[in-house]
Design a protein around this motif. Structure first.
Motif, PDB file in Angstrom:
ATOM      1  N   UNK A 166       0.834  -1.204   0.000  1.00 25.36           N
ATOM      2  CA  UNK A 166       0.000   0.000   0.000  1.00 25.36           C
ATOM      3  C   UNK A 166       0.871   1.257   0.000  1.00 25.36           C
ATOM      4  N   UNK A 167       1.945   1.234   0.792  1.00 25.30           N
ATOM      5  CA  UNK A 167       2.839   2.398   0.842  1.00 25.30           C
ATOM      6  C   UNK A 167       3.443   2.670  -0.528  1.00 25.30           C
ATOM      7  N   UNK A 168       3.894   1.607  -1.194  1.00 28.48           N
ATOM      8  CA  UNK A 168       4.585   1.779  -2.465  1.00 28.48           C
ATOM      9  C   UNK A 168       3.654   2.166  -3.602  1.00 28.48           C
ATOM     10  N   UNK A 169       2.347   1.973  -3.429  1.00 24.92           N
ATOM     11  CA  UNK A 169       1.387   2.394  -4.440  1.00 24.92           C
ATOM     12  C   UNK A 169       0.692   3.693  -4.045  1.00 24.92           C
ATOM     13  N   UNK A 170       1.171   4.336  -2.975  1.00 22.82           N
ATOM     14  CA  UNK A 170       0.696   5.662  -2.619  1.00 22.82           C
ATOM     15  C   UNK A 170      -0.486   5.723  -1.675  1.00 22.82           C
ATOM     16  N   UNK A 171      -0.946   4.581  -1.152  1.00 21.39           N
ATOM     17  CA  UNK A 171      -2.069   4.575  -0.204  1.00 21.39           C
ATOM     18  C   UNK A 171      -1.486   4.656   1.210  1.00 21.39           C
ATOM     19  N   UNK A 172      -1.070   5.842   1.589  1.00 18.33           N
ATOM     20  CA  UNK A 172      -0.326   6.022   2.828  1.00 18.33           C
ATOM     21  C   UNK A 172      -1.180   5.801   4.079  1.00 18.33           C
ATOM     22  N   UNK A 173      -2.449   6.182   4.023  1.00 15.63           N
ATOM     23  CA  UNK A 173      -3.301   6.032   5.207  1.00 15.63           C
ATOM     24  C   UNK A 173      -3.502   4.553   5.549  1.00 15.63           C
TER      25      UNK A 173
ATOM     26  N   UNK B 172       7.830   5.008  10.407  1.00 15.14           N
ATOM     27  CA  UNK B 172       8.710   6.164  10.190  1.00 15.14           C
ATOM     28  C   UNK B 172       8.674   6.602   8.736  1.00 15.14           C
ATOM     29  N   UNK B 173       8.669   5.648   7.834  1.00 16.27           N
ATOM     30  CA  UNK B 173       8.630   5.960   6.415  1.00 16.27           C
ATOM     31  C   UNK B 173       7.365   6.744   6.065  1.00 16.27           C
ATOM     32  N   UNK B 174       6.216   6.241   6.536  1.00 21.63           N
ATOM     33  CA  UNK B 174       4.947   6.896   6.209  1.00 21.63           C
ATOM     34  C   UNK B 174       4.851   8.268   6.864  1.00 21.63           C
ATOM     35  N   UNK B 175       5.269   8.357   8.116  1.00 20.34           N
ATOM     36  CA  UNK B 175       5.247   9.648   8.820  1.00 20.34           C
ATOM     37  C   UNK B 175       6.083  10.677   8.069  1.00 20.34           C
ATOM     38  N   UNK B 176       7.196  10.223   7.501  1.00 17.60           N
ATOM     39  CA  UNK B 176       8.080  11.116   6.748  1.00 17.60           C
ATOM     40  C   UNK B 176       7.469  11.528   5.424  1.00 17.60           C
ATOM     41  N   UNK B 177       7.029  10.548   4.631  1.00 13.85           N
ATOM     42  CA  UNK B 177       6.590  10.856   3.270  1.00 13.85           C
ATOM     43  C   UNK B 177       5.197  11.470   3.241  1.00 13.85           C
ATOM     44  N   UNK B 178       4.311  11.050   4.159  1.00 17.05           N
ATOM     45  CA  UNK B 178       2.940  11.565   4.167  1.00 17.05           C
ATOM     46  C   UNK B 178       2.812  12.871   4.938  1.00 17.05           C
ATOM     47  N   UNK B 179       3.416  12.891   6.121  1.00 14.01           N
ATOM     48  CA  UNK B 179       3.202  14.022   7.033  1.00 14.01           C
ATOM     49  C   UNK B 179       4.338  15.034   7.024  1.00 14.01           C
TER      50      UNK B 179
END
Length: 355
Positions: free
Chosen positions: A177-184, A214-221
């Motif tokens: 999901x992260x790699x296809x842009x569905x960060x939530x 950490x990855x999602x917090x960085x790239x999304x937020x």
């Protein structure tokens, strides 16, 4: 409800070892039991002790030693006519092959392990081997083919209350999901896996989940400091358990976080550190991904554009040789980011893998 996480790869006289046992302790205990079994002429116990040795060596990044150990374990299991032990040895060999970037070999060994496990009635090694096949496909970027398998294995793990396997499946699905842009969705799944791992005392799984968060917090937020805090917490576990590969990927992710924050000199230092760690353990996928991050950081710091273009072209070939389907997209994304013309790579639909 999930019980405490356990390590089924620690077998025979080594079942008292915990999933959180230091790898150096596992190696010492496994080697001692292996020698005792060899002296006693017990090939079945040689195979099972040798499996723990192989896994400890693999996770410590000692590729040649791990390769010898899993093959010796397989030979002993075959001598003992123990299909389950043969399957576990093949699982270890397949996992090592994936770590080394030999993905076709990994698939062959893991499929053999799954088949042997099914014939021998060992549902655990069958599940671990299918999980290995799913992870190999995920690493290659073949999400459509392995997404259903991840979901199937997650359902099986939930049904049996296997915390460790549930955590693994959640993290794999989250990564897709992260790699296809569905960060939530990715964040929610990483968060669930972290919670389950913490309750089950699966420190390794918890460290990987923190890395994903950490990855999602960085790239999304764009929350750099929170991401670095999560990575520091995970690094403490990696160091305590001597998780060499996980630690190197942690350092690479720290480089990613710093790069996204525009802190290019700091990112360069982290990518260089991760690159050295991956080279020491002969892990070509991590090495190539660290090189890509390093090339981007150096470009931001003023490196000659021609040199950057040449390195990106070389990396595209390296990643494709490993067998990563998304390799061209990753390098194309770097060209686009840096504004460096790309004469040979398609630019459309590029996404950058983070693991």
């Amino acid at each position: 409800m999930y019980g405490k996480a356990f390590a089924p790869e620690y077998q025979g006289a080594l079942t008292t070892l915990s999933v959180n046992s230091s790898l150096t302790d596992v190696l010492a205990a496994g080697t001692e039991q292996l020698r005792a079994a060899e002296r006693a002429g017990k090939p079945g116990e040689v195979a099972r002790s040798g499996l723990a040795v192989a896994e400890a060596q693999r996770r410590l990044g000692r590729v040649a030693d791990a390769d010898r150990a899993w093959k010796a374990s397989y030979r002993a299991a075959r001598e003992a006519e123990d299909a389950g032990a043969m399957a576990w040895a093949l699982w270890s060999g397949g996992t090592l092959a994936r770590q080394r970037g030999a993905l076709p070999l990994a698939r062959r060994l893991l499929q053999l392990a799954a088949d042997l496990g099914e014939r021998g009635g060992d549902i655990v090694v069958r599940g671990y081997s299918l999980a290995g096949l799913a992870e190999t496909g995920r690493i290659q970027g073949d999400y459509e083919a392995v997404g259903r398998l991840h979901e199937q294995l997650l359902a099986e793990a939930r049904r049996r209350g296997e915390a460790r396997h549930t955590v693994w499946a959640l993290e794999g699905i989250a990564q897709m999901h992260r790699n296809t842009g569905d960060y939530d969705t990715a964040y929610a799944l990483f968060e669930e896996s972290a919670e389950i791992a913490a309750r089950a005392e699966d420190r390794r799984g918890h460290a990987w989940a923190l890395r994903g968060l950490a990855d999602v917090v960085s790239v999304r937020d764009g929350d750099t400091e929170r991401a670095l805090e999560l990575l520091s917490e995970a690094e403490t576990t990696c160091r305590a358990m001597r998780l060499s590969s996980a630690l190197a990927y942690n350092h690479k992710m720290r480089g990613n976080v710093l790069y996204r924050a525009g802190r290019y000199a700091e990112a360069r230092a982290l990518y260089e550190q991760a690159l050295a760690e991956f080279r020491e353990m002969s892990e070509p996928r991590g090495e190539a991904l660290s090189r890509l991050g390093l090339a981007k950081s150096l470009a931001r710091l003023g490196r000659d554009r021609g040199e950057t273009a040449a390195e990106l072209a070389e990396l595209a070939g390296t990643l494709e040789r490993i067998g990563l389907q998304h390799a061209r997209k990753m390098v194309a994304r770097a060209h686009e980011e840096l504004g460096i013309p790309d004469t040979g790579l398609a630019l459309a639909g590029a996404t950058e893998a983070a693991r």
